[in-house]
Design a protein around this motif. Structure first.
Motif, PDB file in Angstrom:
ATOM      1  N   PHE A 145      10.425   8.284  28.641  1.00 23.93           N
ATOM      2  CA  PHE A 145      11.188   8.289  27.529  1.00 23.93           C
ATOM      3  C   PHE A 145      12.293   8.977  28.576  1.00 23.93           C
ATOM      4  N   GLY A 146      13.256   8.290  27.599  1.00 28.75           N
ATOM      5  CA  GLY A 146      14.942   9.305  28.002  1.00 28.75           C
ATOM      6  C   GLY A 146      15.554   9.303  29.248  1.00 28.75           C
ATOM      7  N   GLU A 161      21.936  14.043  19.672  1.00 37.24           N
ATOM      8  CA  GLU A 161      22.615  13.401  18.928  1.00 37.24           C
ATOM      9  C   GLU A 161      21.401  12.627  17.600  1.00 37.24           C
ATOM     10  N   SER A 215      14.373   5.430  19.829  1.00 32.48           N
ATOM     11  CA  SER A 215      13.380   5.374  19.912  1.00 32.48           C
ATOM     12  C   SER A 215      12.443   6.667  19.701  1.00 32.48           C
ATOM     13  N   TYR A 216      11.072   6.756  18.925  1.00 29.06           N
ATOM     14  CA  TYR A 216      10.069   6.935  19.108  1.00 29.06           C
ATOM     15  C   TYR A 216       8.683   7.138  18.930  1.00 29.06           C
ATOM     16  N   GLU A 250      11.195  16.046  19.940  1.00 30.27           N
ATOM     17  CA  GLU A 250      11.530  17.237  20.956  1.00 30.27           C
ATOM     18  C   GLU A 250      13.035  17.415  20.630  1.00 30.27           C
ATOM     19  N   GLY A 273      21.758  19.440  22.269  1.00 25.09           N
ATOM     20  CA  GLY A 273      22.757  17.995  22.294  1.00 25.09           C
ATOM     21  C   GLY A 273      22.844  16.824  21.644  1.00 25.09           C
ATOM     22  N   HIS A 305       5.777   1.839  19.476  1.00 25.83           N
ATOM     23  CA  HIS A 305       7.320   2.896  18.869  1.00 25.83           C
ATOM     24  C   HIS A 305       7.583   2.215  17.583  1.00 25.83           C
ATOM     25  N   TYR A 339      25.202   2.596  22.914  1.00 27.09           N
ATOM     26  CA  TYR A 339      26.584   4.494  23.029  1.00 27.09           C
ATOM     27  C   TYR A 339      26.394   4.212  24.459  1.00 27.09           C
TER      28      TYR A 339
HETATM   29  C1  LIG Z   1       9.857   3.799  23.632  1.00 27.82           C
HETATM   30  C2  LIG Z   1      10.191   5.306  23.824  1.00 27.82           C
HETATM   31  C3  LIG Z   1       8.994   6.087  23.115  1.00 27.82           C
HETATM   32  C4  LIG Z   1      10.440   7.332  22.510  1.00 27.82           C
HETATM   33  N1  LIG Z   1       9.083   8.226  22.089  1.00 27.82           N
HETATM   34  C5  LIG Z   1       9.566   9.400  22.120  1.00 27.82           C
HETATM   35  C6  LIG Z   1       8.997  10.391  21.280  1.00 27.82           C
HETATM   36  O1  LIG Z   1       7.700  10.816  20.810  1.00 27.82           O
HETATM   37  N2  LIG Z   1       9.590  11.941  20.816  1.00 27.82           N
HETATM   38  C7  LIG Z   1      10.652  12.262  21.981  1.00 27.82           C
HETATM   39  O2  LIG Z   1      11.186  13.133  21.683  1.00 27.82           O
HETATM   40  N3  LIG Z   1      11.192  11.419  22.529  1.00 27.82           N
HETATM   41  C8  LIG Z   1      10.912   9.676  22.867  1.00 27.82           C
HETATM   42  N4  LIG Z   1      11.893   9.056  23.111  1.00 27.82           N
HETATM   43  C9  LIG Z   1      13.607   9.332  24.000  1.00 27.82           C
HETATM   44  C10 LIG Z   1      14.273   9.412  22.347  1.00 27.82           C
HETATM   45  O3  LIG Z   1      14.379   7.723  22.172  1.00 27.82           O
HETATM   46  C11 LIG Z   1      15.623  10.261  22.508  1.00 27.82           C
HETATM   47  O4  LIG Z   1      15.571   9.655  23.813  1.00 27.82           O
HETATM   48  C12 LIG Z   1      15.584  11.172  22.922  1.00 27.82           C
HETATM   49  O5  LIG Z   1      15.797  11.769  21.149  1.00 27.82           O
HETATM   50  C13 LIG Z   1      16.668  12.206  23.127  1.00 27.82           C
HETATM   51  O6  LIG Z   1      17.902  11.463  22.044  1.00 27.82           O
HETATM   52  P1  LIG Z   1      18.981  12.242  21.265  1.00 27.82           P
HETATM   53  O7  LIG Z   1      19.761  11.096  20.754  1.00 27.82           O
HETATM   54  O8  LIG Z   1      18.286  13.336  20.773  1.00 27.82           O
HETATM   55  O9  LIG Z   1      19.681  13.351  22.028  1.00 27.82           O
HETATM   56  P2  LIG Z   1      21.083  12.220  23.046  1.00 27.82           P
HETATM   57  O10 LIG Z   1      22.710  12.183  22.692  1.00 27.82           O
HETATM   58  O11 LIG Z   1      21.344  10.929  23.389  1.00 27.82           O
HETATM   59  O12 LIG Z   1      21.607  13.031  24.177  1.00 27.82           O
HETATM   60  C14 LIG Z   1      20.028  12.778  25.084  1.00 27.82           C
HETATM   61  C15 LIG Z   1      20.504  14.335  26.309  1.00 27.82           C
HETATM   62  O13 LIG Z   1      21.632  13.800  26.840  1.00 27.82           O
HETATM   63  C16 LIG Z   1      22.501  14.631  26.708  1.00 27.82           C
HETATM   64  N5  LIG Z   1      23.826  14.323  26.750  1.00 27.82           N
HETATM   65  C17 LIG Z   1      23.625  12.773  26.617  1.00 27.82           C
HETATM   66  N6  LIG Z   1      25.548  12.035  25.787  1.00 27.82           N
HETATM   67  C18 LIG Z   1      26.006  13.379  26.865  1.00 27.82           C
HETATM   68  C19 LIG Z   1      27.137  13.631  27.270  1.00 27.82           C
HETATM   69  N7  LIG Z   1      28.385  12.341  27.072  1.00 27.82           N
HETATM   70  N8  LIG Z   1      27.267  15.120  28.203  1.00 27.82           N
HETATM   71  C20 LIG Z   1      27.024  15.749  28.526  1.00 27.82           C
HETATM   72  N9  LIG Z   1      25.217  15.633  28.037  1.00 27.82           N
HETATM   73  C21 LIG Z   1      25.163  14.466  27.411  1.00 27.82           C
HETATM   74  C22 LIG Z   1      22.041  15.442  25.638  1.00 27.82           C
HETATM   75  O14 LIG Z   1      22.334  17.098  25.770  1.00 27.82           O
HETATM   76  C23 LIG Z   1      20.680  15.612  25.657  1.00 27.82           C
HETATM   77  O15 LIG Z   1      19.612  16.605  26.051  1.00 27.82           O
HETATM   78  C24 LIG Z   1      11.564   8.289  23.573  1.00 27.82           C
HETATM   79  C25 LIG Z   1      12.216   6.966  24.212  1.00 27.82           C
HETATM   80  C26 LIG Z   1      11.952   6.159  24.137  1.00 27.82           C
HETATM   81  C27 LIG Z   1      12.119   4.844  25.556  1.00 27.82           C
END
Ligand SMILES: Cc1cc2nc3c(=O)[nH]c(=O)nc-3n(C[C@H](O)[C@H](O)[C@H](O)COP(=O)(O)OP(=O)(O)OC[C@H]3O[C@@H](n4cnc5c(N)ncnc54)[C@H](O)[C@@H]3O)c2cc1C
Lengths: 203, 232
Positions: free
Chosen positions: B228-229, B81, B58-59, B75, B79, B42, A24
């Motif tokens: 993360f993130g 996805e 990834s989680y 968590e 917003g 993960h 993405y």
């Molecule tokens: C190895 C690894 C392990 C992980 N383990 C965990 C875990 O155990 N638990 C956990 O909760 N998470 C974990 N994560 C994080 C997880 O992978 C995601 O990154 C997280 O859940 C966010 O994804 P999402 O699709 O919900 O958010 P996304 O849609 O990717 O967005 C992330 C944030 O950025 C903002 N955002 C994104 N794009 C835009 C845009 N265009 N404009 C404005 N704002 C934007 C969103 O509002 C949001 O707050 C892990 C990550 C890694 C790399």
């Protein structure tokens, strides 16, 4: 594979043609990803070395690197953790320039990139030649920040970004492939984002 | 080569789902042909829309490898996805595409005496480590430090406390401890004797915690980081 009940998707890309599968567009943010503590690297003592299967093993200081012909990459980068970032400008030296000086032997087919931290990543030689790889110190007109591999990193933008070793200090040319750090830890040996070669066992 | 297990794409059925707090969702999944993980590894969760658009994230695994189900703790980001879908839409009985376990670096097998420090949802992989240590009676080999702003923002807070983790809340008092980041002398007994350190959390947390560990005497090259993130 089944459709996920109730999922319609929010981050549909505006430019799907530029996004490899499963990626993405991260927009203006540039995430960092590192498995080790970020090192403090001193440009006064840093050197870049090309050795292994080469006719002329060579090393350059920070200053000598900057005296080589400069080269620029403008385009996209793709991280295996699924973000891509469009339209970045990196400046440094083409790996071709370093190899012209070091002169790879005919049997050299792979490269191991080494970082000052001990991080390694392996690449086919053909992926770092032909204007496809750089050693860079500038991004979007600014010095490369430490968290992103500054002062200097490898850049191989057509492969997933873990191949673009941060804090690079050495390219070792080899006859046979050998797994680097992530490659020993389950990641793919080549890492082409368009083929979605993320993990060992992917096509 | 690595001896960490790795699994390909499969599916998992949600068997249990609850919201421990209003921003967290815990998923318990039955995974087809599951490959047992090592604590720290993960999975990738992939969501698929009717037009075949997909989003994958990834989680970390929270469950003990011994657990018949796979447990994830997500968590909900504003917003977000994937986290938003898992938090607001997913239900028991839904089938998710999964790939894992993945990763061979940020793993603890119960052998090396270690300190593990997590921030917020970054404690998730540490919970898998702590559960393994608890089951095998290896509590001396793994010391856990957990940071969060408040008790409610820390997943598994009560369980970690039961395992003897040091919990540092920065915005709320906890027992006799006044809200503050961890002090070096609080950390020292956890770092002392550890041959390896694990750091997990957001990018900002990871660099903060790495520095904190170094200042408390941990060798830089013995620190393993999972981020993360993206706040980068
Ligand atoms: C190895 C690894 C392990 C992980 N383990 C965990 C875990 O155990 N638990 C956990 O909760 N998470 C974990 N994560 C994080 C997880 O992978 C995601 O990154 C997280 O859940 C966010 O994804 P999402 O699709 O919900 O958010 P996304 O849609 O990717 O967005 C992330 C944030 O950025 C903002 N955002 C994104 N794009 C835009 C845009 N265009 N404009 C404005 N704002 C934007 C969103 O509002 C949001 O707050 C892990 C990550 C890694 C790399």
């Amino acid at each position: 594979m089944p459709v996920t009940r109730g999922f319609f998707g929010k981050r549909r890309p505006e430019r799907p043609d530029r996004l490899p599968p499963g990626q993405y567009d991260t927009g203006s943010s540039w995430p960092t990803l590192t498995a080790e503590a970020t090192p403090q690297l001193d440009v006064e003592t840093w050197t870049m070395t090309v050795d292994g299967l080469v006719g002329r093993p060579s090393s350059w200081s920070w200053r000598e690197m900057h005296a080589l012909p400069e080269s620029t990459y403008f385009g996209d980068i793709h991280c295996v953790t699924t973000w891509s970032k469009f339209d970045m400008t990196f400046r440094g030296v083409s790996v071709d320039t370093l190899l012209e000086i070091a002169m790879p032997l005919p049997e050299a087919r792979f490269v191991m990139a080494h970082s000052t931290t001990g991080y390694t990543t392996n690449l086919p030689l053909e992926d770092v030649t032909g204007g496809r790889a750089w050693v860079v110190w500038e991004v979007d007109g600014r010095p490369l920040p430490r968290g992103h591999g500054g002062p200097v990193r490898l850049l191989v933008p057509h492969l997933y970004f873990w191949k673009s070793a941060k804090w690079v200090t050495r390219l070792e040319l080899m006859e046979r492939d050998r797994p680097g750090f992530w490659e020993q830890n389950g990641y793919h040996d080549r890492g082409d984002p368009w083929l979605e070669q993320r993990y060992q066992g992917d096509p | 080569m690595t001896d960490a297990p790795a699994g390909g794409w499969t599916t998992g059925t949600i068997i249990g789902l609850d919201h421990p707090t209003d921003r967290l969702v815990r998923l318990r999944l039955h995974v087809e042909d599951r490959v047992d993980h090592l604590p720290g590894q993960h999975y990738v969760v992939r969501l698929r829309a009717p037009d075949d658009y997909t989003a994958q994230r990834s989680y970390s695994v929270a469950s003990d490898p011994d657990d018949p189900l796979l447990e994830l703790m997500v968590e909900c980001l504003p917003g977000g996805e994937v986290s938003g879908h898992l938090h607001d839409v997913a239900e028991v009985g839904d089938v998710l595409e999964l790939r894992g376990p993945i990763g061979g670096w940020f793993v603890w097998k119960g052998d090396v005496p270690s300190v593990a420090i997590g921030g917020g949802s970054g404690v998730v992989p540490l919970v898998a480590m702590a559960r393994l240590a608890h089951r095998l009676g290896l509590r001396d080999r793994l010391r856990i430090v957990a940071l969060a702003r408040t008790w409610d923002e820390l997943p598994y807070a009560a369980e970690l406390q039961r395992y003897g983790a040091f919990i540092a809340l920065t915005r709320e008092n906890l027992g006799g401890r006044v809200a503050a980041p961890p002090y070096h002398d609080e950390l020292a007994p956890y770092v002392d004797g550890a041959e390896r350190a694990y750091v997990c959390g957001s990018v900002g947390f990871a660099s903060y915690a790495t520095r904190l560990l170094e200042e408390t005497g941990m060798r830089t090259d013995a620190i393993r980081v999972e981020q993360f993130g993206e706040t980068g």
